[in-house]
Design a protein around this motif. Structure first.
Motif, PDB file in Angstrom:
ATOM      1  N   ARG A 162       2.492   8.367   5.697  1.00 15.55           N
ATOM      2  CA  ARG A 162       2.632   6.920   5.632  1.00 15.55           C
ATOM      3  C   ARG A 162       1.958   6.260   6.836  1.00 15.55           C
ATOM      4  NH1 ARG A 162       8.616   5.282   5.449  1.00 15.55           N
ATOM      5  NH2 ARG A 162       8.498   6.018   7.578  1.00 15.55           N
ATOM      6  N   GLY A 205       2.389   1.602  -3.379  1.00 16.33           N
ATOM      7  CA  GLY A 205       1.397   2.002  -4.367  1.00 16.33           C
ATOM      8  C   GLY A 205       0.996   3.452  -4.249  1.00 16.33           C
ATOM      9  N   SER A 206       1.107   3.998  -3.032  1.00 14.77           N
ATOM     10  CA  SER A 206       0.677   5.380  -2.838  1.00 14.77           C
ATOM     11  C   SER A 206       1.726   6.389  -3.298  1.00 14.77           C
ATOM     12  CB  SER A 206       0.350   5.624  -1.361  1.00 14.77           C
ATOM     13  OG  SER A 206       1.527   5.520  -0.598  1.00 14.77           O
ATOM     14  N   ARG A 207       2.932   5.937  -3.577  1.00 16.61           N
ATOM     15  CA  ARG A 207       3.972   6.886  -3.981  1.00 16.61           C
ATOM     16  C   ARG A 207       4.601   6.501  -5.307  1.00 16.61           C
ATOM     17  NH1 ARG A 207       8.606   6.581   0.438  1.00 16.61           N
ATOM     18  NH2 ARG A 207       9.543   7.935  -1.107  1.00 16.61           N
ATOM     19  N   VAL A 208       3.830   5.857  -6.143  1.00 20.25           N
ATOM     20  CA  VAL A 208       4.346   5.486  -7.464  1.00 20.25           C
ATOM     21  C   VAL A 208       4.695   6.734  -8.267  1.00 20.25           C
ATOM     22  CG1 VAL A 208       3.721   4.445  -9.666  1.00 20.25           C
ATOM     23  CG2 VAL A 208       3.170   3.273  -7.555  1.00 20.25           C
ATOM     24  N   LEU A 209       3.777   7.676  -8.267  1.00 20.80           N
ATOM     25  CA  LEU A 209       4.020   8.890  -9.051  1.00 20.80           C
ATOM     26  C   LEU A 209       5.104   9.759  -8.430  1.00 20.80           C
ATOM     27  CD1 LEU A 209       0.467   9.922 -10.248  1.00 20.80           C
ATOM     28  CD2 LEU A 209       2.228   8.637 -11.418  1.00 20.80           C
ATOM     29  N   GLY A 233      -2.466   9.528  -2.195  1.00 19.43           N
ATOM     30  CA  GLY A 233      -1.009   9.654  -2.162  1.00 19.43           C
ATOM     31  C   GLY A 233      -0.448  10.038  -3.512  1.00 19.43           C
ATOM     32  N   ASN A 234      -0.928   9.380  -4.554  1.00 24.32           N
ATOM     33  CA  ASN A 234      -0.386   9.688  -5.878  1.00 24.32           C
ATOM     34  C   ASN A 234      -0.821  11.059  -6.354  1.00 24.32           C
ATOM     35  OD1 ASN A 234       1.191   7.354  -7.018  1.00 24.32           O
ATOM     36  ND2 ASN A 234      -0.611   6.286  -6.254  1.00 24.32           N
ATOM     37  N   VAL A 254      -6.078   5.481  -0.238  1.00 23.10           N
ATOM     38  CA  VAL A 254      -4.692   5.849   0.063  1.00 23.10           C
ATOM     39  C   VAL A 254      -3.875   5.968  -1.219  1.00 23.10           C
ATOM     40  CG1 VAL A 254      -2.580   5.019   1.159  1.00 23.10           C
ATOM     41  CG2 VAL A 254      -4.740   4.868   2.374  1.00 23.10           C
ATOM     42  N   ILE A 255      -4.067   5.034  -2.121  1.00 27.11           N
ATOM     43  CA  ILE A 255      -3.285   5.067  -3.365  1.00 27.11           C
ATOM     44  C   ILE A 255      -3.638   6.300  -4.190  1.00 27.11           C
ATOM     45  CG2 ILE A 255      -2.998   3.899  -5.582  1.00 27.11           C
ATOM     46  CD1 ILE A 255      -3.155   1.258  -4.082  1.00 27.11           C
ATOM     47  N   VAL A 256      -4.928   6.567  -4.325  1.00 27.94           N
ATOM     48  CA  VAL A 256      -5.339   7.731  -5.124  1.00 27.94           C
ATOM     49  C   VAL A 256      -4.878   9.022  -4.467  1.00 27.94           C
ATOM     50  CG1 VAL A 256      -7.339   9.022  -5.930  1.00 27.94           C
ATOM     51  CG2 VAL A 256      -7.272   6.546  -6.195  1.00 27.94           C
ATOM     52  N   ARG A 297      -1.385   3.731   6.867  1.00 28.38           N
ATOM     53  CA  ARG A 297      -1.393   2.414   7.485  1.00 28.38           C
ATOM     54  C   ARG A 297      -2.433   2.335   8.596  1.00 28.38           C
ATOM     55  NH1 ARG A 297       5.053   0.856   7.726  1.00 28.38           N
ATOM     56  NH2 ARG A 297       5.381   0.926   5.478  1.00 28.38           N
ATOM     57  N   LEU A 347       0.830  -1.199   0.000  1.00 27.25           N
ATOM     58  CA  LEU A 347       0.000   0.000   0.000  1.00 27.25           C
ATOM     59  C   LEU A 347       0.870   1.256   0.000  1.00 27.25           C
ATOM     60  CD1 LEU A 347      -2.865   1.157   0.250  1.00 27.25           C
ATOM     61  CD2 LEU A 347      -2.543   1.138   2.705  1.00 27.25           C
ATOM     62  N   HIS A 348       1.910   1.237   0.818  1.00 28.92           N
ATOM     63  CA  HIS A 348       2.801   2.392   0.868  1.00 28.92           C
ATOM     64  C   HIS A 348       3.482   2.609  -0.476  1.00 28.92           C
ATOM     65  CE1 HIS A 348       5.592   5.315   2.286  1.00 28.92           C
ATOM     66  NE2 HIS A 348       6.637   4.523   2.075  1.00 28.92           N
ATOM     67  N   TYR A 398       1.625  13.422  -4.732  1.00 25.90           N
ATOM     68  CA  TYR A 398       2.940  13.374  -5.375  1.00 25.90           C
ATOM     69  C   TYR A 398       2.902  14.019  -6.751  1.00 25.90           C
ATOM     70  CZ  TYR A 398       5.197  10.529  -1.850  1.00 25.90           C
ATOM     71  OH  TYR A 398       5.758  10.103  -0.704  1.00 25.90           O
ATOM     72  N   ALA A 399       1.831  13.768  -7.485  1.00 24.62           N
ATOM     73  CA  ALA A 399       1.738  14.358  -8.831  1.00 24.62           C
ATOM     74  C   ALA A 399       1.648  15.879  -8.735  1.00 24.62           C
ATOM     75  CB  ALA A 399       0.528  13.795  -9.557  1.00 24.62           C
TER      76      ALA A 399
END
Lengths: 216, 670
Positions: free
Chosen positions: B178, A137-141, B652-653, B648-650, B182, A134-135, B656-657
């Motif tokens: 992070r 996946g959340s910082r791929v970009l 977080g990304n 979380v994935i959406v 979690r 999960l961690h 970052y974007a």
């Protein structure tokens, strides 16, 4: 390198080559009477040709089984040495080993320790993997801000959404099913092809003496 | 072949590879693989690390990187560096790099890399946002070199004063997101176990979806075994996958026991055999009477461990008589089987794709009409599905907890009717399918006798009793299949006392197209000829197309003006089809071949099993004594956990974007 050592290397390479060739030929020709036509004795000949591979592979199986015993003995030896240097974790490991053996013998084959200790611990470790994924996946970009990173995130989100048991997401589930059947299925088949080719290449390298992992 | 390791050549090769890598780094993408044009001007060199200003500032304590020598045992790099029997060219890149590390670490760290350590650890540079890399404004390739140097020079100095123990990094605000992610995941996963108010998502259906014939065939095959049968059950999963596969394994064992068949449990994983024994002990605990207990050596057998992975499985396949004679405890089992083909079914419970591959390659590749019923975890599902779609000898896969839930529901439904106090419907006959369940590839299966294949179409017809409408079959589910073609209207239930079916007969003198959907633009699946009779499943909205069932269980559509609707008996239906085939024109054989080719090309060649002939086995208590436990909360926790993971994935990304875009804008502005 001395002459004796060179002879030793040549001998071991020859033995490995000979065993490999004999096994391969035996597997190819053995137990296949159709290769020899409808002649009397062809079945016996095919059975005879299959014998070397059968014997050699069973020997390999026995060696693998024996290596487990050697592995346990080596593990104990290493941890005894570490214990002598004051490593506390080795003491825990050796105590656990002794207690498990004692428990199994004293309680006449009771294997409940596996369910009480090993299964929860390993399951918990597997669950921790979810957090790490999960961690990541959340910082791929954050690591890869390009079209491929974006595509990866989109696919991950689509597959996760499609796996949700919600009726409102039926269209997404159809996309997810397509993804799993077509691209993922193609990838799985490609992996199988790659594994098969890699196995053949490794075998040929070992037979030709280029890969001499048998020398340890 | 060069057996002696030449350090001089080695250093030269390292330099050459470094130059090559540098040359390739300037030729990115596909250009790397194109030949270099002669006379091409070289790019201006970037500022190297040696030209950086030399700063003499006190060092800061950093994360320790413990040298290998402090543990008293050589590292992998040192071990590899001592190996000399393989030519260096034979090593792949990773091993060569690892060996290179051993070469460098044998020298004093700061001897050849003087001043680098000071530069990297200077407080001025470290205090810059982004650390030393952003402060020095290095290129990407140089950043990687700096990281490598940081790793190399960090060794001897950091063990001082710490006794070789690693220091924990200081808490940073950057770790807050992070931790929040979690914490959110753990919290929402725990909610269904605390309160039933958080029951999100639908539970898996009580029947497998008709788009997935594999799991249904899996269930039917196990439901058709009897007390004389012996089932080989392969436990190929360890404690790591216990949470995912234990439920499924227990249900399969209960199903086999309830049919009074005997499972022979085998594994190439020694722990898995012990785990299987514990699962059976759990089943025994759920049984009330002592006389109902399952006994090793009578009701089930734990066979000896198969060492060597694929080699062990090959031995199982080739020398089954030897394997089956010894139990997991090394005692004789008393079993007298000569070959693996004597097993009624082979059931594989696998956690990894490698286990599936090994079983397919080593067990199914041998001659014999073997069939493998596959259950897997989610990680192995894609590979197992690829196998099942390609080989009719592989049935399944049944995957993970959700399929296990459906499997348990099917078991409870079918075996619940066998309880002594269950209401008995005297008119309820055995469950049958409304579709022809004989696979188009059953000729490849030796266990499917010719008699079964001949009888199957007649037995598969809907029964004319009012208690068994077509929608009551086990293949029907409440969820409609996701198809773009309109669903046929309801077929009226047969009311005659004689077994009849609704059918259409082709009346056109010309061949007619049979299509995948009720339009003329849909794909043509095959051709029909005058006199051919097809079972009718329904019609489209305006009745201009009939939804028909082709031999092999394929649903198709045929235009209504080309056929005539009739009600025929089962015998007439079968006879009509047989006569039609016998009177086929010479060119029809070619067309039929084309038809079968089309089918095999356009859809997976999955195996379809005969439906169970009875509602359940002889020991329903084995099914109904199961404690459902936390099954439902686990499924709901999976749903909530997946939702949290998506969030979380959406989120977080997105962060970052956005940050990357802001940085780019700032850099362009400056």
């Amino acid at each position: 390198m001395g002459r004796g050592q060179r002879y030793g290397i040549a001998l071991s390479a020859f033995v490995a080559f000979a065993v490999g060739v004999v096994t391969a030929l035996s597997l190819l020709l053995g137990d296949n009477p159709a290769l020899f036509g409808e002649q009397p004795g062809s079945a016996q000949l095919a059975g005879l040709l299959a014998l070397p591979a059968d014997v050699l592979l069973r020997l390999a199986t026995i060696v693998v089984a024996l290596s487990i015993v050697i592995g346990i003995a080596n593990l104990l030896t290493v941890h005894v040495g570490r214990l002598a240097r004051g490593k506390a974790y080795s003491a825990v490991m050796l105590a656990s080993f002794g207690f498990t053996v004692f428990w199994y013998v004293a309680r006449q084959g009771d294997t409940s320790l596996l369910e009480a200790v090993q299964v929860p611990i390993e399951s918990a470790l597997a669950a921790l993997l979810c957090l790490s994924l999960l961690h990541g996946g959340s910082r791929v970009l954050g690591k890869r801000a390009d079209i491929w990173g974006l595509l990866f995130v989109a696919v991950v989100v689509l597959v996760l959404l499609g796996s949700l048991p919600l009726a409102e997401l039926a269209p997404v589930q159809a996309w997810r099913d397509w993804l799993m059947r077509v691209p993922v299925g193609a990838g799985a088949r490609a992996l199988l092809l790659g594994i098969a080719l890699g196995t053949v290449v490794t075998g040929v390298r070992a037979l030709l003496g280029q890969d001499r992992s048998f020398r340890g | 072949m060069d057996e002696e390791f030449n350090w001089l050549k080695y250093s030269e090769s390292i330099e050459a590879s470094a130059q090559e890598e540098e040359a390739q780094s300037s030729r990115r993408g596909l250009r790397r693989f194109l030949p270099r044009l002669p006379g091409r001007p070289s790019l201006p060199s970037r500022p190297s690390l040696a030209r950086l200003p030399r700063l003499r500032l006190p060092s800061l304590p950093r994360l320790s990187r413990r040298p290998a020598s402090t543990s008293g045992q050589p590292s992998a790099a040192e071990l590899l560096g001592g190996q000399q029997e393989r030519p260096l060219d034979d090593l792949d890149d990773r091993l060569r790099a690892l060996r290179g590390r051993s070469v460098v670490t044998t020298q004093p760290a700061n001897q050849a890399l003087y001043d680098v350590d000071d530069i990297l650890t200077s407080p001025e540079l470290q205090s810059k946002p982004g650390g030393v890399i952003s402060a020095a404004a290095l290129s990407k390739a140089q950043q990687q070199q700096v990281e490598m140097l940081r790793d190399i020079v960090g060794g001897p100095e950091q063990s001082q004063g710490t006794g070789g123990r690693r220091e924990l990094p200081a808490f940073s605000l950057s770790a807050v997101p992070r931790l929040l992610g979690r914490a959110l995941l753990v919290l929402v996963v725990c909610l269904p176990f605390v309160s039933s108010d958080y029951a999100e998502g639908e539970l898996p259906p009580a029947e497998f979806h008709e788009d997935r014939p594999g799991p249904t065939a899996f269930y039917n095959l196990l439901d058709n075994i009897s007390g004389d049968d012996t089932i080989l059950v392969a436990f190929e999963y360890g404690p790591t996958a216990a949470g995912e596969l234990d439920l499924l394994a227990e249900l399969l064992l209960r199903h086999i026991f309830a049919q009074r068949a005997r499972p022979l449990i085998v594994s190439s994983n020694p722990i898995a055999i012990v785990h299987a024994q514990n699962i059976i002990r759990g089943i025994n605990r759920s049984l009330a009477g002592a006389d109902a207990q399952l006994l090793h050596g009578e009701d089930y057998f734990l066979l000896r461990y198969l060492p060597g992975g694929a080699l062990g499985l090959r031995e199982l396949s080739q020398n089954f008589a030897d394997v089956v004679r010894i139990s997991a405890k090394g005692l004789p089992t008393g079993l007298e089987f000569e070959a693996l083909d004597e097993m009624t079914e082979i059931v594989l419970i696998a956690e990894s794709a490698e286990a599936v591959r090994n079983w397919v390659e080593q067990v199914l590749s041998a001659p014999g009409g073997r069939r493998l019923l596959v259950t897997t975890g989610y990680a192995a599902q894609p590979l197992a599905q690829a196998y099942a779609d390609s080989m009719t000898s592989i049935v399944g896969p049944v995957t993970g907890i959700r399929d296990a839930f459906t499997y348990g529901e099917k078991l409870a439904k079918n075996f619940g009717a066998l309880l002594p106090n269950a209401p008995i419907d005297p008119e309820a006959g055995p469950e049958v399918l409304p579709v022809n369940v004989v696979s188009d590839s059953q000729a490849e299966l030796p266990r499917a006798t010719e008699a079964q294949i001949e009888v199957a179409p007649a037995t598969a017809l809907p029964q004319p009793t009012a208690t068994a409408p077509p929608t009551a079959s086990p293949f029907m589910t409440a969820t409609p299949p996701p198809t773009e073609t309109p669903l046929p209207t309801d077929t009226p239930a047969p009311t005659a006392t004689e077994a009849t079916i609704r059918a259409v007969e082709v009346i056109s003198e010309q061949s007619v197209n049979i299509r995948r959907g009720p339009t003329t633009v849909d794909e043509i699946l095959g051709l029909g000829y005058q006199g051919d009779i097809f079972e009718v499943l329904g019609t489209n909205g305006d009745g201009s197309w009939y939804n028909i069932l082709l031999p092999g269980g394929v649903r198709a559509w045929i235009a209504a003006f080309l056929v005539e609707e009739r009600v025929v008996t089962a015998s007439e239906f079968a006879g009509g089809q047989a006569s039609a085939s016998a009177d086929a024109p010479p060119e029809r054989a070619v067309l039929q071949l084309d038809f079968s080719l089309r089918l095999s090309k356009n859809r997976p060649r999955f195996y379809q099993a005969q439906p169970p002939t009875s509602g359940g086995g002889d020991r329903p208590e084995l099914i109904l004594s199961r404690d459902r436990g936390l099954e439902v909360p686990r499924l709901q926790a999976m749903t909530l956990g997946t939702l949290a993971a998506i969030l979380v994935i959406v989120f977080g990304n997105t962060i970052y974007a956005a940050r990357g875009l802001m940085r780019r804008r700032n850099s362009q502005g400056s």
